[in-house]
Design a protein around this motif. Structure first.
Motif, PDB file in Angstrom:
ATOM      1  N   ASP A   1       0.845  -1.179   0.000  1.00  0.00           N
ATOM      2  CA  ASP A   1       0.000   0.000   0.000  1.00  0.00           C
ATOM      3  C   ASP A   1       0.886   1.237   0.000  1.00  0.00           C
TER       4      ASP A   1
ATOM      5  N   ASP B   1       1.466   5.242   0.783  1.00  0.00           N
ATOM      6  CA  ASP B   1       1.030   6.451   1.470  1.00  0.00           C
ATOM      7  C   ASP B   1       1.635   7.629   0.710  1.00  0.00           C
TER       8      ASP B   1
ATOM      9  N   SER C   1      -7.295  -4.145  -5.313  1.00  0.00           N
ATOM     10  CA  SER C   1      -7.371  -2.810  -4.730  1.00  0.00           C
ATOM     11  C   SER C   1      -8.820  -2.339  -4.725  1.00  0.00           C
TER      12      SER C   1
ATOM     13  N   ILE D   1      -3.586   6.761   1.596  1.00  0.00           N
ATOM     14  CA  ILE D   1      -3.079   5.416   1.386  1.00  0.00           C
ATOM     15  C   ILE D   1      -3.888   4.744   0.278  1.00  0.00           C
TER      16      ILE D   1
ATOM     17  N   GLN E   1      -4.747   1.523  -1.575  1.00  0.00           N
ATOM     18  CA  GLN E   1      -4.652   0.072  -1.436  1.00  0.00           C
ATOM     19  C   GLN E   1      -4.213  -0.526  -2.745  1.00  0.00           C
ATOM     20  N   ASN E   2      -3.173  -1.315  -2.699  1.00  0.00           N
ATOM     21  CA  ASN E   2      -2.647  -1.926  -3.916  1.00  0.00           C
ATOM     22  C   ASN E   2      -2.773  -3.427  -3.809  1.00  0.00           C
TER      23      ASN E   2
END
Length: 197
Positions: free
Chosen positions: A34, A36, A101, A194, A196-197
């Motif tokens: 993830d 940031d 994601s 952030i 989300q990956n």
């Protein structure tokens, strides 16, 4: 007959070291998937704000926060933006997020409503789409305290309409935080964005 105990102990320690190291690397890779954007990326500003790009990024690097304040009697909108993938400029190649994601999480404090635009990549795959409208969501004011919100990608709609075009997370270029009608002293502070990956 030679004592095999030291060889067995050495072999066991070697296997244990490999196992623990592999697990640690996998865990670290998972933790770092993830992004940031407050920590990783240069931010850009346009419009009647007290801070300029240098000030915003100096504060970001020193304090770990993005801070924007409208000038007295501001004219025009304030646009704060950041690339999803680090670039040497305020433009660059889009990011292809994974199918897993589902959202972006933002921790912020704000005196006024902010529109969050998600800009997609251009057809050439070399930069961001500019002009026209972009899939966006509203970020409510929270002037007294920091709040954390999770915004599902499905909430981003073209022109903010429920039947508008959905955001393509496989072609995500940057975020714009926009105050379309700033008033004197209006502020936005962001602790984390952030992805989300």
């Amino acid at each position: 007959m030679k004592n095999k105990t030291p060889i067995l102990i050495d072999s066991f320690l070697l296997i244990l070291t490999i196992f623990l190291t592999s697990g640690f690397v996998l865990a670290q890779d998972h933790l770092n998937t993830d992004k940031d954007l407050v920590k990783s990326s240069t931010w850009y500003i346009a419009g009647p704000a007290e801070e300029n790009q240098g000030t915003i990024n100096a504060i970001r690097e020193k304090e770990g926060i993005i801070r924007v304040t409208a000038k007295d009697n501001p004219v025009g909108e304030i646009e704060l933006n950041v690339m999803i993938t680090v670039s040497g400029s305020n433009d660059g190649r889009p990011t292809n997020l994974s199918d897993s994601s589902k959202f972006v999480s933002i921790t912020y404090k704000s005196s006024h409503l902010t529109k969050l635009q998600a800009r997609e990549g251009n057809n050439e795959g070399t930069g961001c789409v500019h002009g026209s409208s972009h899939p966006r969501v509203d970020i409510a004011a929270s002037p007294k305290k920091f709040v954390t919100i999770k915004i599902p990608w499905s909430d981003f709609k073209q022109d903010g309409l429920s039947n508008g075009k959905l955001l393509d997370i496989h072609n995500l270029c940057k975020f714009n935080f926009v105050n379309y009608n700033p008033v004197s002293g209006a502020f936005l502070e962001i602790k984390s964005v952030i992805v989300q990956n």
